[in-house]
Motif scaffolding. Structure first.
Motif, short mmCIF file in Angstrom:
data_model
loop_
_atom_site.label_atom_id
_atom_site.label_comp_id
_atom_site.label_asym_id
_atom_site.label_seq_id
_atom_site.Cartn_x
_atom_site.Cartn_y
_atom_site.Cartn_z
N GLY A 70 1.72 -3.31 -19.44
CA GLY A 70 0.68 -3.05 -20.43
C GLY A 70 0.26 -1.60 -20.42
O GLY A 70 1.06 -0.71 -20.11
N PHE A 71 -1.01 -1.37 -20.72
CA PHE A 71 -1.55 -0.01 -20.79
C PHE A 71 -2.49 0.25 -19.62
O PHE A 71 -3.13 -0.66 -19.09
CB PHE A 71 -2.32 0.19 -22.10
N GLN A 72 -2.57 1.52 -19.21
CA GLN A 72 -3.54 1.90 -18.19
C GLN A 72 -4.59 2.81 -18.80
O GLN A 72 -4.34 3.52 -19.77
CB GLN A 72 -2.87 2.54 -16.98
N ASN A 84 -15.73 3.05 -22.52
CA ASN A 84 -15.27 4.44 -22.40
C ASN A 84 -14.00 4.62 -21.56
O ASN A 84 -13.77 5.70 -21.01
CB ASN A 84 -16.38 5.36 -21.86
N GLY A 85 -13.20 3.58 -21.48
CA GLY A 85 -11.89 3.73 -20.85
C GLY A 85 -10.96 4.50 -21.76
O GLY A 85 -10.86 4.21 -22.96
N VAL A 86 -10.28 5.51 -21.22
CA VAL A 86 -9.38 6.36 -22.01
C VAL A 86 -7.94 5.96 -21.71
O VAL A 86 -7.49 6.02 -20.56
CB VAL A 86 -9.60 7.86 -21.67
N LYS A 87 -7.19 5.57 -22.75
CA LYS A 87 -5.81 5.13 -22.56
C LYS A 87 -4.97 6.27 -21.97
O LYS A 87 -5.05 7.40 -22.42
CB LYS A 87 -5.23 4.67 -23.89
N ASP A 88 -4.20 5.92 -20.93
CA ASP A 88 -3.48 6.95 -20.17
C ASP A 88 -2.07 6.47 -19.83
O ASP A 88 -1.67 6.44 -18.67
CB ASP A 88 -4.28 7.28 -18.90
N GLY A 89 -1.33 6.05 -20.85
CA GLY A 89 0.06 5.67 -20.62
C GLY A 89 0.26 4.18 -20.39
O GLY A 89 -0.66 3.38 -20.54
N THR A 90 1.49 3.83 -20.03
CA THR A 90 1.86 2.44 -19.82
C THR A 90 2.23 2.20 -18.35
O THR A 90 2.38 3.14 -17.57
CB THR A 90 3.06 2.05 -20.70
N TRP A 91 2.35 0.94 -17.98
CA TRP A 91 2.74 0.59 -16.61
C TRP A 91 3.56 -0.70 -16.64
O TRP A 91 3.46 -1.49 -17.58
CB TRP A 91 1.51 0.42 -15.72
N GLU A 121 -8.42 -8.42 -26.99
CA GLU A 121 -9.87 -8.32 -26.79
C GLU A 121 -10.20 -7.65 -25.45
O GLU A 121 -11.13 -6.83 -25.36
CB GLU A 121 -10.51 -9.71 -26.84
N VAL A 122 -9.44 -7.97 -24.42
CA VAL A 122 -9.66 -7.37 -23.10
C VAL A 122 -9.42 -5.86 -23.17
O VAL A 122 -10.20 -5.06 -22.65
CB VAL A 122 -8.75 -8.02 -22.04
N SER A 123 -8.33 -5.46 -23.82
CA SER A 123 -8.01 -4.04 -23.97
C SER A 123 -9.11 -3.32 -24.75
O SER A 123 -9.52 -2.20 -24.39
CB SER A 123 -6.66 -3.86 -24.66
N GLN A 124 -9.59 -3.94 -25.81
CA GLN A 124 -10.66 -3.34 -26.62
C GLN A 124 -11.94 -3.21 -25.81
O GLN A 124 -12.70 -2.25 -25.97
CB GLN A 124 -10.90 -4.18 -27.87
N CYS A 125 -12.17 -4.17 -24.91
CA CYS A 125 -13.37 -4.12 -24.07
C CYS A 125 -13.32 -2.93 -23.12
O CYS A 125 -14.33 -2.27 -22.88
CB CYS A 125 -13.53 -5.42 -23.30
N VAL A 126 -12.14 -2.65 -22.55
CA VAL A 126 -11.98 -1.48 -21.68
C VAL A 126 -12.33 -0.21 -22.44
O VAL A 126 -13.05 0.67 -21.93
CB VAL A 126 -10.54 -1.39 -21.12
N ARG A 129 -9.32 3.58 -12.29
CA ARG A 129 -8.16 3.44 -13.16
C ARG A 129 -7.96 1.95 -13.39
O ARG A 129 -7.88 1.17 -12.44
CB ARG A 129 -6.92 4.04 -12.52
N LEU A 130 -7.91 1.56 -14.65
CA LEU A 130 -7.74 0.15 -15.01
C LEU A 130 -6.39 -0.04 -15.69
O LEU A 130 -5.98 0.75 -16.52
CB LEU A 130 -8.86 -0.30 -15.95
N ARG A 131 -5.71 -1.11 -15.32
CA ARG A 131 -4.44 -1.47 -15.96
C ARG A 131 -4.57 -2.89 -16.49
O ARG A 131 -4.84 -3.81 -15.72
CB ARG A 131 -3.28 -1.36 -14.98
#
Length: 222
Positions: free
Chosen positions: A113-115, A33-40, A24-29, A122-124
């Motif tokens: 996770g994902f950034q 309009n957060g754009v997935k940009d790889g993993t961390w 749910e947190v990832s979906q909220c990002v 930038r959100l991770r």
């Protein structure tokens, strides 16, 4: 280096973290309009001294926290909490410490996770799990503002963005919320200009908070 806040998920009393909350947190990002940009992935390791004789106990710190950060792959950070000391070393230091057999690994945790890219932010978003396990121990979020590297200067814009984030997440009625603990960097001799050492100190604060939450949850269940 860009300023960063590290947030820890605080479950409501009587609840625990689970993968549905993480989803749910990832979906909220993505909904803001957060754009997935790889993993961390960052790794934290807890060590305790191996004492050949009890008389040597005073010669070694009781324990220390070792931190490997993806943003600094060639560095290794060691925090000795009791002495409020942080050391930045080459990544080979971890191998050296294990070879010397002065300290023993107690537990190691992956934060992964994902950034996402969101304008100048930038959100991770990630899970906290023991190495070689999928047993979820926590949920974490890094919130990074790229244009600013001054800790003091960043407070207003970081606070405003955090408020926007809490409002967006609040619409999902999840059993908990993200918490930001502001560490006292001055205790570790760190200046206003943000560095990876500041990140390491924040992770130390996060771990302390996670342990306190786990103890509190255990008391509620008992």
């Amino acid at each position: 280096m860009p300023i960063k806040w590290i947030l820890n998920w605080q479950p409501n009393a009587g609840t625990t973290v689970n993968t549905q909350i993480l989803t749910e947190v990832s979906q909220c990002v993505e909904s803001i309009n957060g754009v997935k940009d790889g993993t961390w992935k960052n790794t934290l390791s807890f060590y305790k001294p191996i004492l050949k004789e009890q008389a040597n106990a005073s010669e070694f710190p009781q324990n220390y926290l070792g931190i490997s950060l993806q943003e600094q792959p060639n560095k290794y950070y060691m925090i000795i909490r009791g002495q409020q000391l942080i050391v930045e070393a080459e990544s080979s230091m971890q191998t050296i410490m294990e070879t010397l057999q002065s300290y023993k690994l107690r537990v190691a945790l992956n934060f992964e996770g994902f950034q996402y890219q969101l304008g100048d932010f930038r959100l991770r978003v990630g899970k906290v799990v023991p190495i070689n396990s999928e047993n979820l121990r926590g949920i974490i979020m890094e919130m990074e503002y790229l244009p600013i590297s001054s800790w003091e200067t960043s407070h207003q814009i970081m606070g405003e963005f955090f408020d926007i984030w809490k409002e967006a997440l609040g619409k999902r009625s999840l059993p908990g919320h993200f918490v930001h603990i502001k560490p006292n960097f001055a205790e570790y001799g760190l200046s206003d200009q943000y560095t990876s050492q500041h990140t390491a100190v924040q992770y130390d604060s996060i771990i302390t908070q996670m342990v306190a939450t786990a103890i509190s949850s255990q008391r509620v269940r008992n």
